[in-house]
Scaffold this motif. Structure first.
Motif, PDB file in Angstrom:
ATOM      1  N   GLY A 200       0.815  -1.231   0.000  1.00  0.00           N
ATOM      2  CA  GLY A 200       0.000   0.000   0.000  1.00  0.00           C
ATOM      3  C   GLY A 200       0.838   1.266   0.000  1.00  0.00           C
ATOM      4  O   GLY A 200       0.378   2.324   0.463  1.00  0.00           O
ATOM      5  N   LEU A 201       2.055   1.174  -0.531  1.00  0.00           N
ATOM      6  CA  LEU A 201       2.949   2.341  -0.489  1.00  0.00           C
ATOM      7  C   LEU A 201       2.635   3.367  -1.585  1.00  0.00           C
ATOM      8  O   LEU A 201       3.284   4.408  -1.666  1.00  0.00           O
ATOM      9  CB  LEU A 201       4.421   1.891  -0.604  1.00  0.00           C
ATOM     10  N   HIS A 202       1.663   3.051  -2.417  1.00  0.00           N
ATOM     11  CA  HIS A 202       1.266   4.015  -3.463  1.00  0.00           C
ATOM     12  C   HIS A 202       0.124   4.905  -2.965  1.00  0.00           C
ATOM     13  O   HIS A 202      -0.417   5.691  -3.727  1.00  0.00           O
ATOM     14  CB  HIS A 202       0.855   3.265  -4.737  1.00  0.00           C
ATOM     15  N   TYR A 203      -0.236   4.732  -1.689  1.00  0.00           N
ATOM     16  CA  TYR A 203      -1.290   5.565  -1.101  1.00  0.00           C
ATOM     17  C   TYR A 203      -0.683   6.713  -0.290  1.00  0.00           C
ATOM     18  O   TYR A 203       0.491   6.638   0.123  1.00  0.00           O
ATOM     19  CB  TYR A 203      -2.147   4.729  -0.148  1.00  0.00           C
ATOM     20  N   ILE A 204      -1.529   7.708   0.009  1.00  0.00           N
ATOM     21  CA  ILE A 204      -1.088   8.824   0.852  1.00  0.00           C
ATOM     22  C   ILE A 204      -0.782   8.311   2.256  1.00  0.00           C
ATOM     23  O   ILE A 204      -1.582   7.587   2.853  1.00  0.00           O
ATOM     24  CB  ILE A 204      -2.193   9.907   0.951  1.00  0.00           C
ATOM     25  N   TYR A 205       0.408   8.693   2.766  1.00  0.00           N
ATOM     26  CA  TYR A 205       0.769   8.382   4.148  1.00  0.00           C
ATOM     27  C   TYR A 205       0.901   9.708   4.902  1.00  0.00           C
ATOM     28  O   TYR A 205       1.530  10.647   4.396  1.00  0.00           O
ATOM     29  CB  TYR A 205       2.102   7.616   4.204  1.00  0.00           C
ATOM     30  N   MET A 206       0.313   9.775   6.082  1.00  0.00           N
ATOM     31  CA  MET A 206       0.361  11.041   6.815  1.00  0.00           C
ATOM     32  C   MET A 206       0.464  10.830   8.323  1.00  0.00           C
ATOM     33  O   MET A 206      -0.204   9.958   8.866  1.00  0.00           O
ATOM     34  CB  MET A 206      -0.931  11.837   6.524  1.00  0.00           C
ATOM     35  N   GLU A 207       1.328  11.600   8.939  1.00  0.00           N
ATOM     36  CA  GLU A 207       1.351  11.633  10.408  1.00  0.00           C
ATOM     37  C   GLU A 207       0.566  12.875  10.828  1.00  0.00           C
ATOM     38  O   GLU A 207       1.106  13.981  10.908  1.00  0.00           O
ATOM     39  CB  GLU A 207       2.785  11.634  10.912  1.00  0.00           C
ATOM     40  N   GLY A 208      -0.726  12.659  11.046  1.00  0.00           N
ATOM     41  CA  GLY A 208      -1.683  13.754  11.193  1.00  0.00           C
ATOM     42  C   GLY A 208      -1.348  14.753  12.273  1.00  0.00           C
ATOM     43  O   GLY A 208      -1.391  15.965  12.049  1.00  0.00           O
ATOM     44  N   LYS A 209      -0.979  14.253  13.445  1.00  0.00           N
ATOM     45  CA  LYS A 209      -0.731  15.151  14.582  1.00  0.00           C
ATOM     46  C   LYS A 209       0.431  16.103  14.296  1.00  0.00           C
ATOM     47  O   LYS A 209       0.363  17.289  14.588  1.00  0.00           O
ATOM     48  CB  LYS A 209      -0.420  14.319  15.829  1.00  0.00           C
ATOM     49  N   GLU A 210       1.517  15.507  13.729  1.00  0.00           N
ATOM     50  CA  GLU A 210       2.703  16.321  13.416  1.00  0.00           C
ATOM     51  C   GLU A 210       2.365  17.381  12.375  1.00  0.00           C
ATOM     52  O   GLU A 210       2.782  18.532  12.477  1.00  0.00           O
ATOM     53  CB  GLU A 210       3.827  15.408  12.860  1.00  0.00           C
ATOM     54  N   VAL A 211       1.598  16.966  11.355  1.00  0.00           N
ATOM     55  CA  VAL A 211       1.238  17.908  10.287  1.00  0.00           C
ATOM     56  C   VAL A 211       0.357  19.022  10.861  1.00  0.00           C
ATOM     57  O   VAL A 211       0.513  20.191  10.519  1.00  0.00           O
ATOM     58  CB  VAL A 211       0.525  17.184   9.123  1.00  0.00           C
ATOM     59  N   PHE A 212      -0.525  18.644  11.761  1.00  0.00           N
ATOM     60  CA  PHE A 212      -1.407  19.622  12.414  1.00  0.00           C
ATOM     61  C   PHE A 212      -0.566  20.679  13.142  1.00  0.00           C
ATOM     62  O   PHE A 212      -0.768  21.883  12.981  1.00  0.00           O
ATOM     63  CB  PHE A 212      -2.333  18.891  13.399  1.00  0.00           C
ATOM     64  N   ARG A 213       0.415  20.193  13.913  1.00  0.00           N
ATOM     65  CA  ARG A 213       1.262  21.100  14.705  1.00  0.00           C
ATOM     66  C   ARG A 213       2.030  22.057  13.786  1.00  0.00           C
ATOM     67  O   ARG A 213       2.104  23.262  14.015  1.00  0.00           O
ATOM     68  CB  ARG A 213       2.250  20.276  15.546  1.00  0.00           C
ATOM     69  N   PHE A 214       2.604  21.467  12.726  1.00  0.00           N
ATOM     70  CA  PHE A 214       3.376  22.266  11.762  1.00  0.00           C
ATOM     71  C   PHE A 214       2.484  23.353  11.136  1.00  0.00           C
ATOM     72  O   PHE A 214       2.843  24.528  11.073  1.00  0.00           O
ATOM     73  CB  PHE A 214       3.961  21.319  10.700  1.00  0.00           C
ATOM     74  N   ALA A 215       1.282  22.926  10.696  1.00  0.00           N
ATOM     75  CA  ALA A 215       0.396  23.855   9.968  1.00  0.00           C
ATOM     76  C   ALA A 215       0.008  25.038  10.849  1.00  0.00           C
ATOM     77  O   ALA A 215       0.048  26.194  10.403  1.00  0.00           O
ATOM     78  CB  ALA A 215      -0.847  23.107   9.497  1.00  0.00           C
ATOM     79  N   THR A 216      -0.355  24.754  12.087  1.00  0.00           N
ATOM     80  CA  THR A 216      -0.803  25.849  12.960  1.00  0.00           C
ATOM     81  C   THR A 216       0.364  26.799  13.289  1.00  0.00           C
ATOM     82  O   THR A 216       0.160  27.987  13.457  1.00  0.00           O
ATOM     83  CB  THR A 216      -1.411  25.305  14.267  1.00  0.00           C
ATOM     84  N   ARG A 217       1.580  26.243  13.336  1.00  0.00           N
ATOM     85  CA  ARG A 217       2.751  27.077  13.640  1.00  0.00           C
ATOM     86  C   ARG A 217       3.062  28.040  12.484  1.00  0.00           C
ATOM     87  O   ARG A 217       3.297  29.230  12.703  1.00  0.00           O
ATOM     88  CB  ARG A 217       3.956  26.166  13.927  1.00  0.00           C
ATOM     89  N   VAL A 218       3.021  27.522  11.236  1.00  0.00           N
ATOM     90  CA  VAL A 218       3.523  28.350  10.129  1.00  0.00           C
ATOM     91  C   VAL A 218       2.499  29.335   9.556  1.00  0.00           C
ATOM     92  O   VAL A 218       2.881  30.349   8.973  1.00  0.00           O
ATOM     93  CB  VAL A 218       4.075  27.477   8.973  1.00  0.00           C
ATOM     94  N   MET A 219       1.215  29.050   9.732  1.00  0.00           N
ATOM     95  CA  MET A 219       0.218  29.890   9.051  1.00  0.00           C
ATOM     96  C   MET A 219       0.242  31.340   9.529  1.00  0.00           C
ATOM     97  O   MET A 219       0.321  32.275   8.727  1.00  0.00           O
ATOM     98  CB  MET A 219      -1.177  29.298   9.235  1.00  0.00           C
ATOM     99  N   ALA A 220       0.187  31.517  10.856  1.00  0.00           N
ATOM    100  CA  ALA A 220       0.157  32.884  11.393  1.00  0.00           C
ATOM    101  C   ALA A 220       1.483  33.576  11.108  1.00  0.00           C
ATOM    102  O   ALA A 220       1.516  34.731  10.665  1.00  0.00           O
ATOM    103  CB  ALA A 220      -0.119  32.826  12.892  1.00  0.00           C
ATOM    104  N   GLN A 221       2.570  32.824  11.312  1.00  0.00           N
ATOM    105  CA  GLN A 221       3.910  33.391  11.148  1.00  0.00           C
ATOM    106  C   GLN A 221       4.150  33.886   9.713  1.00  0.00           C
ATOM    107  O   GLN A 221       4.597  35.012   9.488  1.00  0.00           O
ATOM    108  CB  GLN A 221       4.895  32.274  11.523  1.00  0.00           C
ATOM    109  N   SER A 222       3.808  33.071   8.713  1.00  0.00           N
ATOM    110  CA  SER A 222       4.100  33.482   7.334  1.00  0.00           C
ATOM    111  C   SER A 222       3.135  34.572   6.864  1.00  0.00           C
ATOM    112  O   SER A 222       3.496  35.411   6.039  1.00  0.00           O
ATOM    113  CB  SER A 222       4.103  32.286   6.379  1.00  0.00           C
TER     114      SER A 222
END
Ligand code: COA
Length: 357
Positions: A200-222
């Motif tokens: 199943g390596l042709h499917y999307i793989y995501m570490e949701g919590k980490e991505v969530f943390r990253f997204a909330t950090r960069v949006m306001a800053q950028s």
């Protein structure tokens, strides 16, 4: 914008994986998403959005100098999906390439097109964000299959002496987080094999919590960085149009910016995460319903795999509402006929060259 007709609701997903409407709604804000059918693809949605954008801009495809297709679900590794769009809309004087910066791609593309125009090398560009990302979704993985949807959006950018348009932008990447959001196989590192497909390596793989943390950090800053670059403050801004991945991410960014949520354009509820298409679709809806007006200052802010993120400040100078409601079926038929004709011409050309050789 163009979205498939087929709707997949949270209730539909309840029948496919161990999840509930309440869970999805409370954790993501998503109620439903659109899914391509067998005859639709990234380019077919991109073509529809592109032709509608040209119609609104009152331009002919032959007047375009450049087509950038930002996509996380290109039809092929090559040729570029942008070339397929170029052919099917009949943009016979345009260069075309795909831009891969995952969900941030549309903001990157807008900036690239604006800078190409500003340099004087081109006059008009079409930037398309188009996805059929659900083709890469593992419908047995409840961590990811609830999030994504398909669609496309397109902007036409044109050289102008009037002030406005793209005012500033901040593009960033942090490849150390590349493994947090990825399609692990079917690229050149792990070409598709029976083993990769079985795993199943042709499917999307995501570490949701980490991505969530990253997204909330960069949006306001950028957002703040891009505004400072444009010499503006948040008080000058009428609308923030963020990447639509998760309502809670947008909520956290709004808190970080101390801005009320009603100044954010949000439609994640109806489309889920359409990757590069999410910002132009949200923008298109806000323009059509009269929220975004000529002269408004807008911040487009995106984030995604790479990891990548970007903010772009613009003064909206384009049309405030479409000239008329358009029937997408008309475009589909027209685009198909045109491409077919070119193929027939190429066939006869081949015969003539064969005879001469
Ligand atoms: N339905 C029900 N339960 C689910 C579920 C689903 N669809 N998906 C996961 N869960 C379960 C998990 O297994 C976990 O159970 P456990 O505690 O027994 O292990 C629990 O719910 C909590 O999971 P967790 O991953 O901690 O949830 P979360 O609050 O972080 O929400 C996401 C998950 C994916 C919605 C969230 O992390 C997110 O949105 N991340 C960012 C994703 C994103 O934006 N990606 C694209 C970027 S462009």
């Amino acid at each position: 914008m163009a979205v498939p007709e087929k709707v997949l609701t949270n209730q539909d997903l309840e029948k496919m994986v161990d999840t509930t409407n309440e869970w999805i709604l409370s954790r993501t804000g998503i109620r439903e998403r659109r899914i391509v059918n067998e005859s639709q693809s990234t380019s077919s949605l991109g073509i529809e959005a592109a032709l509608k954008a040209l119609d609104v801009a009152n331009l002919k495809p032959g007047e375009l100098d450049l087509i950038i297709c930002a996509t996380s679900s290109p039809e092929y590794i090559f040729p570029a999906t942008a070339s397929l769009i170029q052919d099917r809309i009949g943009a016979n004087k345009a260069g075309a390439f795909d831009l891969l910066a995952a969900c941030t791609g549309f903001v990157y593309g807008l900036n690239m097109a604006a800078q190409a125009i500003r340099s004087g090398s081109i006059k008009r560009a079409l930037v398309v964000g188009a996805e059929s990302l659900t083709r890469y979704v593992n419908w047995e993985d409840r961590n990811t299959c609830i999030l994504f949807g398909d669609g496309a959006g397109a902007f036409v950018l044109e050289a102008s002496q009037e002030p406005g348009g793209v005012l500033s932008s901040v593009l960033r990447s942090d490849g150390s987080g590349s493994e947090l959001l990825t399609i692990p196989a079917s690229g050149s590192k792990n070409p598709a094999t029976e083993a990769t497909v079985r795993a199943g390596l042709h499917y999307i793989y995501m570490e949701g919590k980490e991505v969530f943390r990253f997204a909330t950090r960069v949006m306001a800053q950028s957002t703040r960085e891009a505004l400072a670059m444009a010499g503006l403050t948040l008080d000058d801004v009428q609308w923030i149009i963020p990447h639509q991945a998760n309502y809670r991410i947008i909520e956290t960014a709004a808190r970080g910016l101390k801005m009320p949520l009603d100044r954010f354009v949000i439609n994640v509820e109806r489309y889920g995460n359409t990757s590069t298409a999410s910002i132009p679709i949200a923008a298109c809806e806000a323009i059509e319903d009269g929220r975004v007006k000529v002269g408004d200052k807008i911040v487009f802010v995106g984030f995604g795999g790479g990891l990548t993120w970007a903010s772009l400040v613009a003064e909206w100078t384009g049309p405030s509402a479409p000239r008329k409601k358009v029937d997408p079926r008309r475009y589909r038929v027209w685009a198909r006929l045109r491409s077919l004709l070119r193929r027939v011409l190429r066939f006869f050309e081949g015969i003539i060259w064969g005879r001469n050789a």
